[in-house]
Design an enzyme around this catalytic site. Structure first.
Site, PDB file in Angstrom:
ATOM      1  N   GLN A 122       0.836  -1.206   0.000  1.00  0.00           N
ATOM      2  CA  GLN A 122       0.000   0.000   0.000  1.00  0.00           C
ATOM      3  C   GLN A 122       0.862   1.244   0.000  1.00  0.00           C
ATOM      4  O   GLN A 122       1.829   1.337   0.769  1.00  0.00           O
ATOM      5  CB  GLN A 122      -0.922   0.012   1.218  1.00  0.00           C
ATOM      6  N   GLY A 123       0.521   2.215  -0.848  1.00  0.00           N
ATOM      7  CA  GLY A 123       1.210   3.495  -0.905  1.00  0.00           C
ATOM      8  C   GLY A 123       0.258   4.621  -0.590  1.00  0.00           C
ATOM      9  O   GLY A 123      -0.158   5.360  -1.497  1.00  0.00           O
ATOM     10  N   SER A 125       0.264   6.410   3.103  1.00  0.00           N
ATOM     11  CA  SER A 125       0.879   7.328   4.064  1.00  0.00           C
ATOM     12  C   SER A 125       2.154   7.950   3.515  1.00  0.00           C
ATOM     13  O   SER A 125       2.888   7.330   2.744  1.00  0.00           O
ATOM     14  CB  SER A 125       1.194   6.604   5.368  1.00  0.00           C
ATOM     15  N   SER A 157       4.033  -1.549   3.977  1.00  0.00           N
ATOM     16  CA  SER A 157       4.388  -2.909   4.404  1.00  0.00           C
ATOM     17  C   SER A 157       4.677  -3.805   3.206  1.00  0.00           C
ATOM     18  O   SER A 157       3.909  -3.829   2.244  1.00  0.00           O
ATOM     19  CB  SER A 157       3.255  -3.513   5.231  1.00  0.00           C
ATOM     20  N   GLU A 240     -10.134  -2.633   5.155  1.00  0.00           N
ATOM     21  CA  GLU A 240      -9.037  -2.845   6.094  1.00  0.00           C
ATOM     22  C   GLU A 240      -9.521  -2.762   7.531  1.00  0.00           C
ATOM     23  O   GLU A 240      -9.105  -3.540   8.393  1.00  0.00           O
ATOM     24  CB  GLU A 240      -7.942  -1.804   5.856  1.00  0.00           C
ATOM     25  N   GLU A 357      -6.786   7.796  17.241  1.00  0.00           N
ATOM     26  CA  GLU A 357      -7.431   9.107  17.332  1.00  0.00           C
ATOM     27  C   GLU A 357      -8.310   9.370  16.112  1.00  0.00           C
ATOM     28  O   GLU A 357      -9.430   9.892  16.214  1.00  0.00           O
ATOM     29  CB  GLU A 357      -6.364  10.202  17.463  1.00  0.00           C
TER      30      GLU A 357
END
Length: 375
Positions: A122-123, A125, A157, A240, A357
């Site tokens: 996954q790209g 963040s 990851s 997810e 959060e």
């Protein structure tokens, strides 16, 4: 459970008993990739891959209830953790392509995912834009029939062993958030991509930072349409945060059961602590099952954040209790590779997929209808 479901459970239990690998999964790197692909291939050959995926895309077309039963038996059999290098392909990219992909994208990628022939990462963040996807800066400039990508991603990851990446880029620097982003399938072998693994405190090279320098991605790889990446990304994150963690959650509740069995009657405080964890785990499982069943015919809604938040905090509590029950130097805590991986890695769960959060904000605003916080 109906008799049909009981029969399904018995078949799953028998197949797992005969096929779960005896070898331990390698912790990272090419060996970890090879192990994950081989195990996925074995499941596919046995007819246990893509249980709840539609038959039109190569899945089994079974119900979410049968998928839940499979997760239960998978955890009880001590099968390899689903939190491996195939996690993104099976629980992010695959479901997103089913919901938003073109027929050509589905026809090419989904059979390869199920057959254990490709790894995804996954790209999303970036440095300075972890949970705030609206602030990403990685740019995708349209040039003819390609997107020219420049920028950086982090916490990707398994990017060091991945074949493909679900990549979120900013294609319109002047547009508001909803129209500024695009979700694209990025081949990880394209010129201009540099991957640098990050060694975590758990002792594994699980995360990576990825750099893009004039990377040319075909426009045909865009999923959901140019400028519609926000909606597509929300579908990815909903999967997810909702159904993806079910298998891991069930394994955690079984770990609590084992800890209760190991706890001496002379430790009443620890016994009470584990009893509370058992009750909490049962409640979270019930909530997760309800969210999964409610979302059987659609993308999970914001209620999936309830599952994600509860699961992440529960995991940290379980691993902390294991340290206090067995001792920090015990085999149960150190694990097969002697690194205490499960305890240390649990800290990342309240960050990954949107911080605790962020999940609370989503729950407050979209589930409870509270006023939005300051932006």
């Amino acid at each position: 459970m109906s008799e049909d479901i009981d029969g399904f459970r018995a078949r799953a239990r028998a197949w797992l008993a005969a096929n779960v690998p005896d070898d331990l999964p390698p912790p990272d790197g090419p060996a970890s990739r090879a192990f994950a692909l081989a195990w996925q291939q074995r499941q596919a050959e046995g007819g246990w891959a893509g249980l709840a995926w539609p038959q039109r895309v190569g899945g089994q077309g079974l119900s979410v209830l049968e998928q839940i039963v499979w997760y239960e038996e998978y955890a009880r059999a001590g099968a390899p953790s689903s939190l491996n290098s195939l996690f993104v392909a099976l629980h992010h990219a695959g479901p997103t392509l089913i919901a938003c992909g073109t027929p050509a994208q589905q026809a090419f990628h989904l059979p390869r995912i199920l057959a254990g022939k490709s790894i995804w990462c996954q790209g999303f963040s970036e440095p300075g834009a972890g949970s705030d996807l609206a602030a990403i800066r990685t740019r995708g400039r349209i040039d003819g029939d390609v997107l020219v990508v420049d920028g950086q991603k982090i916490w990707s990851s398994f990017a060091d062993t991945a074949d493909w990446q679900e990549l979120l880029v900013r294609t319109d620097p002047d547009a508001r958030t909803a129209a500024a982003l695009t979700w694209v399938i990025c081949p990880m072998d394209l010129p201009g991509i540099t991957v640098r693994p990050i060694r975590t405190m758990a002792g594994v090279n699980k995360f990576c930072e990825v750099f893009y320098d004039n990377v040319r991605v075909p426009l045909d790889n865009v999923v959901g349409g140019v400028g519609n990446g926000w909606a597509t990304a929300m579908s990815t994150l909903a999967f997810e945060r909702g159904t993806a963690s079910l298998g891991i959650l069930i394994a955690l509740t079984l770990q609590v059961d084992a800890m209760m069995a190991d706890c001496s009657a002379t430790r009443p405080v620890m016994t009470a602590r584990l009893a509370r964890l058992s009750a909490e785990g049962a409640a979270i499982r019930a909530m997760a099952y309800r969210v999964a069943l409610d979302a059987e015919q659609a993308v999970p809604d914001a209620g999936a954040s309830l599952v994600r938040l509860a699961f992440a905090e529960f995991g940290k509590k379980v691993q902390a209790a294991a340290v206090d029950l067995y001792g920090v130097a015990s085999p149960q805590v150190l694990g097969p590779h002697g690194r205490g991986h499960d305890y240390l890695d649990a800290f990342s769960e309240t960050i990954a997929g949107g911080t605790a959060e962020i999940q609370r904000n989503i729950i407050g605003e979209r589930v409870l209808g509270l006023p939005k916080g300051p932006r």
